[in-house]
Design a protein around this motif. Structure first.
Motif, PDB file in Angstrom:
ATOM      1  N   SER A  38       0.825  -1.211   0.000  1.00 41.46           N
ATOM      2  CA  SER A  38       0.000   0.000   0.000  1.00 41.46           C
ATOM      3  C   SER A  38       0.856   1.256   0.000  1.00 41.46           C
ATOM      4  O   SER A  38       0.551   2.230  -0.693  1.00 41.46           O
ATOM      5  CB  SER A  38      -0.925  -0.009   1.214  1.00 41.46           C
ATOM      6  OG  SER A  38      -1.597   1.209   1.344  1.00 41.46           O
ATOM      7  N   ILE A  39       1.927   1.234   0.755  1.00 41.73           N
ATOM      8  CA  ILE A  39       2.825   2.382   0.782  1.00 41.73           C
ATOM      9  C   ILE A  39       3.491   2.554  -0.579  1.00 41.73           C
ATOM     10  O   ILE A  39       3.595   3.666  -1.108  1.00 41.73           O
ATOM     11  CB  ILE A  39       3.877   2.225   1.898  1.00 41.73           C
ATOM     12  CG1 ILE A  39       3.211   2.363   3.254  1.00 41.73           C
ATOM     13  CG2 ILE A  39       4.985   3.254   1.761  1.00 41.73           C
ATOM     14  CD1 ILE A  39       4.113   2.012   4.416  1.00 41.73           C
ATOM     15  N   ALA A  40       3.931   1.461  -1.177  1.00 38.64           N
ATOM     16  CA  ALA A  40       4.625   1.545  -2.463  1.00 38.64           C
ATOM     17  C   ALA A  40       3.694   1.974  -3.593  1.00 38.64           C
ATOM     18  O   ALA A  40       4.089   2.750  -4.465  1.00 38.64           O
ATOM     19  CB  ALA A  40       5.260   0.205  -2.796  1.00 38.64           C
ATOM     20  N   ALA A  41       2.466   1.496  -3.590  1.00 37.26           N
ATOM     21  CA  ALA A  41       1.558   1.778  -4.706  1.00 37.26           C
ATOM     22  C   ALA A  41       0.796   3.094  -4.541  1.00 37.26           C
ATOM     23  O   ALA A  41       0.626   3.834  -5.514  1.00 37.26           O
ATOM     24  CB  ALA A  41       0.568   0.630  -4.865  1.00 37.26           C
ATOM     25  N   PHE A  42       0.320   3.380  -3.347  1.00 40.33           N
ATOM     26  CA  PHE A  42      -0.583   4.514  -3.162  1.00 40.33           C
ATOM     27  C   PHE A  42      -0.075   5.588  -2.209  1.00 40.33           C
ATOM     28  O   PHE A  42      -0.748   6.588  -1.986  1.00 40.33           O
ATOM     29  CB  PHE A  42      -1.938   4.015  -2.638  1.00 40.33           C
ATOM     30  CG  PHE A  42      -2.546   2.954  -3.491  1.00 40.33           C
ATOM     31  CD1 PHE A  42      -2.970   3.232  -4.776  1.00 40.33           C
ATOM     32  CD2 PHE A  42      -2.676   1.657  -3.009  1.00 40.33           C
ATOM     33  CE1 PHE A  42      -3.537   2.245  -5.560  1.00 40.33           C
ATOM     34  CE2 PHE A  42      -3.241   0.672  -3.784  1.00 40.33           C
ATOM     35  CZ  PHE A  42      -3.664   0.961  -5.065  1.00 40.33           C
ATOM     36  N   ASN A  43       1.105   5.371  -1.588  1.00 45.32           N
ATOM     37  CA  ASN A  43       1.650   6.310  -0.625  1.00 45.32           C
ATOM     38  C   ASN A  43       0.731   6.495   0.575  1.00 45.32           C
ATOM     39  O   ASN A  43       0.621   7.570   1.135  1.00 45.32           O
ATOM     40  CB  ASN A  43       1.931   7.661  -1.283  1.00 45.32           C
ATOM     41  CG  ASN A  43       3.320   8.154  -1.009  1.00 45.32           C
ATOM     42  OD1 ASN A  43       4.097   7.469  -0.382  1.00 45.32           O
ATOM     43  ND2 ASN A  43       3.621   9.341  -1.491  1.00 45.32           N
ATOM     44  N   ARG A  44       0.057   5.431   0.949  1.00 40.38           N
ATOM     45  CA  ARG A  44      -0.858   5.440   2.095  1.00 40.38           C
ATOM     46  C   ARG A  44      -0.498   4.318   3.021  1.00 40.38           C
ATOM     47  O   ARG A  44      -0.057   3.280   2.560  1.00 40.38           O
ATOM     48  CB  ARG A  44      -2.309   5.230   1.637  1.00 40.38           C
ATOM     49  CG  ARG A  44      -2.827   6.275   0.739  1.00 40.38           C
ATOM     50  CD  ARG A  44      -3.419   7.388   1.520  1.00 40.38           C
ATOM     51  NE  ARG A  44      -4.069   8.313   0.600  1.00 40.38           N
ATOM     52  CZ  ARG A  44      -3.983   9.603   0.745  1.00 40.38           C
ATOM     53  NH1 ARG A  44      -3.325  10.117   1.727  1.00 40.38           N
ATOM     54  NH2 ARG A  44      -4.573  10.400  -0.102  1.00 40.38           N
ATOM     55  N   PRO A  45      -0.668   4.363   4.283  1.00 41.56           N
ATOM     56  CA  PRO A  45      -1.122   5.442   5.151  1.00 41.56           C
ATOM     57  C   PRO A  45      -0.035   6.497   5.338  1.00 41.56           C
ATOM     58  O   PRO A  45       1.139   6.186   5.443  1.00 41.56           O
ATOM     59  CB  PRO A  45      -1.434   4.745   6.478  1.00 41.56           C
ATOM     60  CG  PRO A  45      -0.610   3.527   6.484  1.00 41.56           C
ATOM     61  CD  PRO A  45      -0.435   3.138   5.049  1.00 41.56           C
ATOM     62  N   ARG A  46      -0.454   7.718   5.390  1.00 48.35           N
ATOM     63  CA  ARG A  46       0.475   8.846   5.419  1.00 48.35           C
ATOM     64  C   ARG A  46       1.384   8.851   6.641  1.00 48.35           C
ATOM     65  O   ARG A  46       2.507   9.308   6.569  1.00 48.35           O
ATOM     66  CB  ARG A  46      -0.298  10.174   5.386  1.00 48.35           C
ATOM     67  CG  ARG A  46      -0.997  10.423   4.086  1.00 48.35           C
ATOM     68  CD  ARG A  46      -0.030  10.928   3.086  1.00 48.35           C
ATOM     69  NE  ARG A  46      -0.758  11.265   1.855  1.00 48.35           N
ATOM     70  CZ  ARG A  46      -0.161  11.616   0.766  1.00 48.35           C
ATOM     71  NH1 ARG A  46       1.132  11.689   0.722  1.00 48.35           N
ATOM     72  NH2 ARG A  46      -0.855  11.896  -0.302  1.00 48.35           N
ATOM     73  N   LEU A  47       0.914   8.336   7.780  1.00 47.58           N
ATOM     74  CA  LEU A  47       1.741   8.377   8.974  1.00 47.58           C
ATOM     75  C   LEU A  47       2.953   7.459   8.877  1.00 47.58           C
ATOM     76  O   LEU A  47       3.920   7.644   9.600  1.00 47.58           O
ATOM     77  CB  LEU A  47       0.922   8.025  10.217  1.00 47.58           C
ATOM     78  CG  LEU A  47       0.444   6.576  10.322  1.00 47.58           C
ATOM     79  CD1 LEU A  47       0.979   5.984  11.610  1.00 47.58           C
ATOM     80  CD2 LEU A  47      -1.069   6.576  10.339  1.00 47.58           C
ATOM     81  N   LEU A  48       2.952   6.498   7.957  1.00 43.05           N
ATOM     82  CA  LEU A  48       4.092   5.606   7.774  1.00 43.05           C
ATOM     83  C   LEU A  48       5.027   6.049   6.653  1.00 43.05           C
ATOM     84  O   LEU A  48       6.101   5.499   6.486  1.00 43.05           O
ATOM     85  CB  LEU A  48       3.608   4.182   7.498  1.00 43.05           C
ATOM     86  CG  LEU A  48       2.862   3.506   8.643  1.00 43.05           C
ATOM     87  CD1 LEU A  48       2.361   2.143   8.213  1.00 43.05           C
ATOM     88  CD2 LEU A  48       3.734   3.394   9.871  1.00 43.05           C
TER      89      LEU A  48
END
Length: 71
Positions: free
Chosen positions: A50-60
């Motif tokens: 999720s971080i790699a594809a959508f840059n979410r969750p922002r806190l991580l």
């Protein structure tokens, strides 16, 4: 943080499965713990994806990378 959690779950899963093979008496609870750590490891992989594809969750996502669309 999710990468560290994934490697921690991987290590704990391996330890619990190796312990289940070594000790016959506590095999059931150790295998159950290994299964829980495996599921947590898969959840960490989903967060990493999720971080790699959508840059979410922002806190991580580190603050200097939050404006980028993809990592």
């Amino acid at each position: 943080m999710p990468v560290a959690a994934m490697f921690t779950c991987l290590a704990l899963m391996a330890i619990s499965f190796i312990g289940a093979d070594a000790w016959g008496t506590g095999r059931g609870p150790l295998e159950a713990a290994g299964t829980v750590f495996f599921i947590l490891m898969l959840a960490c992989w989903l967060v990493i994806a999720s971080i790699a594809a959508f840059n979410r969750p922002r806190l991580l996502v580190p603050p200097y990378l939050r404006d980028r669309r993809r990592l």
